[in-house]
Design an enzyme around this catalytic site. Sequence first.
Site, short mmCIF file in Angstrom:
data_model
loop_
_atom_site.label_atom_id
_atom_site.label_comp_id
_atom_site.label_asym_id
_atom_site.label_seq_id
_atom_site.Cartn_x
_atom_site.Cartn_y
_atom_site.Cartn_z
N SER A 27 -4.17 26.00 -30.02
CA SER A 27 -4.24 26.62 -31.32
C SER A 27 -2.82 26.96 -31.79
CB SER A 27 -5.16 27.84 -31.27
OG SER A 27 -5.58 28.21 -32.57
N MET A 28 -2.47 28.23 -31.98
CA MET A 28 -1.11 28.56 -32.37
C MET A 28 -0.09 27.98 -31.38
SD MET A 28 0.81 32.27 -32.86
CE MET A 28 0.99 32.58 -31.11
#
Length: 265
Positions: free
Chosen positions: A93-94
């Site tokens: 994700s991030m």
Amino acid sequence: MPMNWVRSQRPNPTALLRLFCFPYAGGEPAYETWIDRFPPEVRRNVELCSIHLPGRASNRGEPLFYELPPLLVTLERMIVPYHDLPYAFFGHSMGALLGFELARGLRRRELPGPVHLTVSGHRAPQRFDPNETIHNMPDREFRAKLRELGGTPEEVLQNAELIELLTPILRADFAVCETYSYVPEAPLDCSITVFGGNDDPRVSRDELLDWRDQTTQSFSLRMFPGGHFFLQSAVSLFVRVLAQDLKNVLRRVAPPPLLPQKRIK
């Protein structure tokens, strides 16, 4: 001067490859437990290093970042001392965004970059993000969105003290992602593997496939059962596939075995 964000619970002086793991938004690095699940060949030859961002554990006193560029500047400085070995990036994700943009930043500075990039649970950066912005939502709506995403344990969401401590970190991390603006550059010259969840409501398979445009080298996509946090719900399968990915990288970077010397008669 920030603390050291790069940590390895098990330094490996015989490692042939270093794996840097970047956390998802609000996530505490828990990747070190994967090393016990890796087969001996990978455990013996890989050193796993987790990236600890501000606001977590012993870095709790450091100021948070709300935009990606200044965060990358510090990450670059932290990574440079570890260029003594070939290395790979993993991020979910991030963390996928951090690994990708860090690789591009190192290239711009003409510094050694990763030999392999594994991105997980994040659409290709050139793809428009249709999801609504949540980092500036009121607390009630913000926490409802966290519950939908599924990465924050319910016991944390129900604990007023814990969620109050975690919310500023989550807001900062989501701001980093949601204010990100992709700038076209040449594809990376490292191979890329992409992992995704079959039932991820935020990232589609087509959006994952478009990562292939970000590399001039080999590309592969692997889908897993589960939603956005499939790396937790399908952890055994996930770690097994990741280990195979690392084996393939090791075959490329490891020196060939020394041939036995012929005896001179």
